[in-house]
Scaffold this motif. Sequence first.
Motif, PDB file in Angstrom:
ATOM      1  N   LEU A 290     -20.919 -62.702 -86.954  1.00  0.00           N
ATOM      2  CA  LEU A 290     -21.735 -61.361 -86.961  1.00  0.00           C
ATOM      3  C   LEU A 290     -21.953 -61.266 -88.204  1.00  0.00           C
ATOM      4  CD1 LEU A 290     -21.942 -58.224 -84.955  1.00  0.00           C
ATOM      5  CD2 LEU A 290     -22.192 -58.606 -86.817  1.00  0.00           C
ATOM      6  N   GLU A 294     -25.451 -62.027 -90.910  1.00  0.00           N
ATOM      7  CA  GLU A 294     -26.070 -61.111 -90.901  1.00  0.00           C
ATOM      8  C   GLU A 294     -25.900 -60.627 -92.488  1.00  0.00           C
ATOM      9  OE1 GLU A 294     -28.188 -59.164 -89.158  1.00  0.00           O
ATOM     10  OE2 GLU A 294     -27.671 -60.548 -87.168  1.00  0.00           O
ATOM     11  N   TRP A 314     -23.510 -48.836 -84.657  1.00  0.00           N
ATOM     12  CA  TRP A 314     -24.694 -49.788 -84.850  1.00  0.00           C
ATOM     13  C   TRP A 314     -24.549 -50.436 -86.327  1.00  0.00           C
ATOM     14  CZ3 TRP A 314     -28.421 -47.742 -88.355  1.00  0.00           C
ATOM     15  CH2 TRP A 314     -28.214 -46.213 -88.144  1.00  0.00           C
ATOM     16  N   TYR A 322     -27.309 -54.746 -82.275  1.00  0.00           N
ATOM     17  CA  TYR A 322     -25.182 -54.729 -82.294  1.00  0.00           C
ATOM     18  C   TYR A 322     -24.924 -52.989 -82.646  1.00  0.00           C
ATOM     19  CZ  TYR A 322     -26.283 -59.375 -84.753  1.00  0.00           C
ATOM     20  OH  TYR A 322     -26.665 -60.829 -84.513  1.00  0.00           O
ATOM     21  N   TRP A 324     -21.770 -50.359 -81.014  1.00  0.00           N
ATOM     22  CA  TRP A 324     -20.179 -50.700 -80.310  1.00  0.00           C
ATOM     23  C   TRP A 324     -20.009 -48.938 -79.751  1.00  0.00           C
ATOM     24  CZ3 TRP A 324     -21.287 -52.475 -84.754  1.00  0.00           C
ATOM     25  CH2 TRP A 324     -21.944 -53.940 -85.296  1.00  0.00           C
TER      26      TRP A 324
END
Length: 328
Positions: A290, A294, A314, A322, A324
């Motif tokens: 990730l 990104e 986020w 994305y 959490w």
Amino acid sequence: MGAHSADRETDDLAAELRAELVRDIEASGAWASDPVWREAFGAVPRHLFVPYYYVVAVRGYERRWGESPDPRARERWLRGAYADVPLATRLRDGELVSSSSQPSLMAQMLAELRVEDGDRVLEIGAGTGYNAALLAHRLGADRLVTTVDLEPEITESARRHLAAAGHHPAVVTGDGARGVPEHAPYDRIVATCALPSIPRAWLAQCASGARVLTPIATGVVALTVRDAAHAEGTFLDTPAYFVPLRGSSRPGPPVPSLDGVPPGAREHELFRFLLALARGRLDAREAYVLWEGEGRPERPRYGITVSGAHAWAWLDHPEGPYAWPLPG
């Protein structure tokens, strides 16, 4: 040399060192967004808040003390008190339990707090009392500042230091995660200790539109509070490492194994930030894919949303792919 003469020399050197510290903070750009803090840092004597502190030595920690009978040791203490570094102020069984934060980081956080005249401010983590003194000086009214800490010995010494510097804000002994409801509502809340999530009690004690700054996962998030159940904001761009809040905060998950992550990424500060923020929801390999995909995002691309019973971190957007969950 007489005591009065020695005191005068200490005051003169302290004023000199304080001016140097102000120049250093100025050069760092820490208060560029709110230069009013320059005057507060120039006026509040940090050495009154750290009558002793600890520095790392060959065999653990060495104590520096302002009342040392050795004048050279006193000068080392004073110079250290005005260095732009964090100072360990309280140890227990060899473990750091309280510190005075790096002044330039304090300056940046205070500037980002966007304090306005008349604001009521709650500080979570009294520490030495220095940050509360800076806030009281800036606001020009001690009654507008409340600072809270769980440890009675910390609040007692903070109260003493503040009085020595001529300030008397409310210093409360209690669990910072619960806030201090008796002095609410607050326009600003600033934490000087790390938390795993945003305590809902804070939001309930905020006025609408209040701003909350708190360290989370080696960063500092700045939230705008809509009401007792909703807040949102993004991270500042600076790394920040604070002593965890003691009391009700639960321990974080273990750091995931770094197997499968290239050596260059393993210790990269921004990669470690993502791992800490995701709190075990990503394994290290997933986090690495990730992070690289990104473009190795900087901290301000990350944020936190609190909505009712739910809170989540986020990347790029609260409703993006994305996100959490954070502890309730």
